[in-house]
Design a protein around this motif. Sequence first.
Motif, PDB file in Angstrom:
ATOM      1  N   PHE A 106       1.015  -1.168   0.036  1.00 41.94           N
ATOM      2  CA  PHE A 106       0.013   0.035   0.076  1.00 41.94           C
ATOM      3  C   PHE A 106       0.719   1.073   0.017  1.00 41.94           C
ATOM      4  O   PHE A 106       1.840   1.265   0.687  1.00 41.94           O
ATOM      5  N   TYR A 107       0.563   2.126  -0.670  1.00 35.88           N
ATOM      6  CA  TYR A 107       1.306   3.390  -0.640  1.00 35.88           C
ATOM      7  C   TYR A 107       0.245   4.600  -0.786  1.00 35.88           C
ATOM      8  O   TYR A 107      -0.814   4.519  -1.382  1.00 35.88           O
ATOM      9  N   ASN A 108       0.678   5.748  -0.045  1.00 37.75           N
ATOM     10  CA  ASN A 108      -0.245   6.965  -0.064  1.00 37.75           C
ATOM     11  C   ASN A 108       0.279   8.171  -0.973  1.00 37.75           C
ATOM     12  O   ASN A 108       1.486   8.112  -1.757  1.00 37.75           O
ATOM     13  N   GLU A 110      -0.494  12.041  -1.817  1.00 36.47           N
ATOM     14  CA  GLU A 110      -0.734  13.283  -1.493  1.00 36.47           C
ATOM     15  C   GLU A 110      -0.884  14.262  -2.435  1.00 36.47           C
ATOM     16  O   GLU A 110      -0.051  14.349  -3.270  1.00 36.47           O
ATOM     17  N   VAL A 115      -2.867  12.753  -7.025  1.00 40.25           N
ATOM     18  CA  VAL A 115      -3.987  11.960  -6.875  1.00 40.25           C
ATOM     19  C   VAL A 115      -4.625  11.859  -8.446  1.00 40.25           C
ATOM     20  O   VAL A 115      -4.593  10.864  -8.853  1.00 40.25           O
ATOM     21  N   GLY A 200      -9.968   7.232  -1.618  1.00 37.71           N
ATOM     22  CA  GLY A 200      -9.353   8.294  -1.199  1.00 37.71           C
ATOM     23  C   GLY A 200     -10.501   9.198  -0.898  1.00 37.71           C
ATOM     24  O   GLY A 200     -11.757   9.197  -0.664  1.00 37.71           O
ATOM     25  N   GLN A 209      -6.368  13.101  -0.772  1.00 38.11           N
ATOM     26  CA  GLN A 209      -5.478  12.039  -0.072  1.00 38.11           C
ATOM     27  C   GLN A 209      -6.171  10.667  -0.582  1.00 38.11           C
ATOM     28  O   GLN A 209      -7.288  10.606  -0.758  1.00 38.11           O
ATOM     29  N   VAL A 211      -5.147   6.186  -0.870  1.00 38.51           N
ATOM     30  CA  VAL A 211      -4.274   4.821  -0.527  1.00 38.51           C
ATOM     31  C   VAL A 211      -4.541   4.244  -2.089  1.00 38.51           C
ATOM     32  O   VAL A 211      -5.633   3.800  -2.654  1.00 38.51           O
ATOM     33  N   THR A 213      -3.273   0.561  -4.084  1.00 38.59           N
ATOM     34  CA  THR A 213      -2.360  -0.715  -3.871  1.00 38.59           C
ATOM     35  C   THR A 213      -2.994  -1.751  -4.844  1.00 38.59           C
ATOM     36  O   THR A 213      -4.115  -1.496  -5.862  1.00 38.59           O
TER      37      THR A 213
END
Length: 272
Positions: A106-108, A110, A115, A200, A209, A211, A213
């Motif tokens: 998983f990575y965020n 920002e 996005v 998000g 924001q 996530v 994956t």
Amino acid sequence: MEQLLLHLRNLGFTEMESKIMVELATKGQASGYEVAKQLGVSRSNVYAALQRLTQQGYVRCGEGEPARYSVLNPEELATMISGRVQASLAYMESEMPRGGPVSPSFYNVEGDRNVLGALIRQLNMAEQEIVVDMWREEASLLRSELEQAELRGVRLLWAFDGGNAAPATYPVWPPLGRDSKRTDGRKFSFVIDRSWCMLGMRYEDGSAQAVVTEHPVLVDLLLNHFAQEMVLFELEQDMGAELEERYGERYSKINSKYVMHDPVDDGEEQAQ
């Protein structure tokens, strides 16, 4: 001007090189001394940047003393940069080592721009199916990519909130405890080709924001959630009156059983 400088930096030019190119394009031609004076920077830095740009072919150095420099016209610049970028991309794609399998992680992401950029890249690579669950405000930002995907034959399954045709809104789960949380955002989720997903929130101030994956657990959860919501939506559309007549107040009580109130608030109410 700032936008132009930003895009030049995105293309690989340094800030100094970008400013020099814009200055030369504005003046037509100028000496290194004139450019340095106009930009308010040291001549040594300007001459070093002019030398790099001249060696790369983006700037021409004329005869005479002092030498006067000029930048290629926009069409020539675009052609030269595009050719070099395409050549580098092709080489990278063919020569970049391909390692072994990577465990899903998983990575965020920002920022609104990042996005949307990540979403657009993935939508443009979709081959079979896109599952979308988002608000119409955000969907409008991706309209072109979604339409292009459909034209490629990609199956598009969508649920848009914020309009008359939208499914019933999801129950709101209150936060546990007293931690303050932002409530002005709109949730969204994407599942692409049943292997990549993004979940998000986009806020009223334009920030976002998310996530991302490829983990099969979250992919399956989002797909199942989407399917259940759409099935319930269609049942309510077809049988709404019958459900209301049969269950009456109990229909809302069934929902409230699973969407709990904040236990802290309940404790305060009981204490009063």
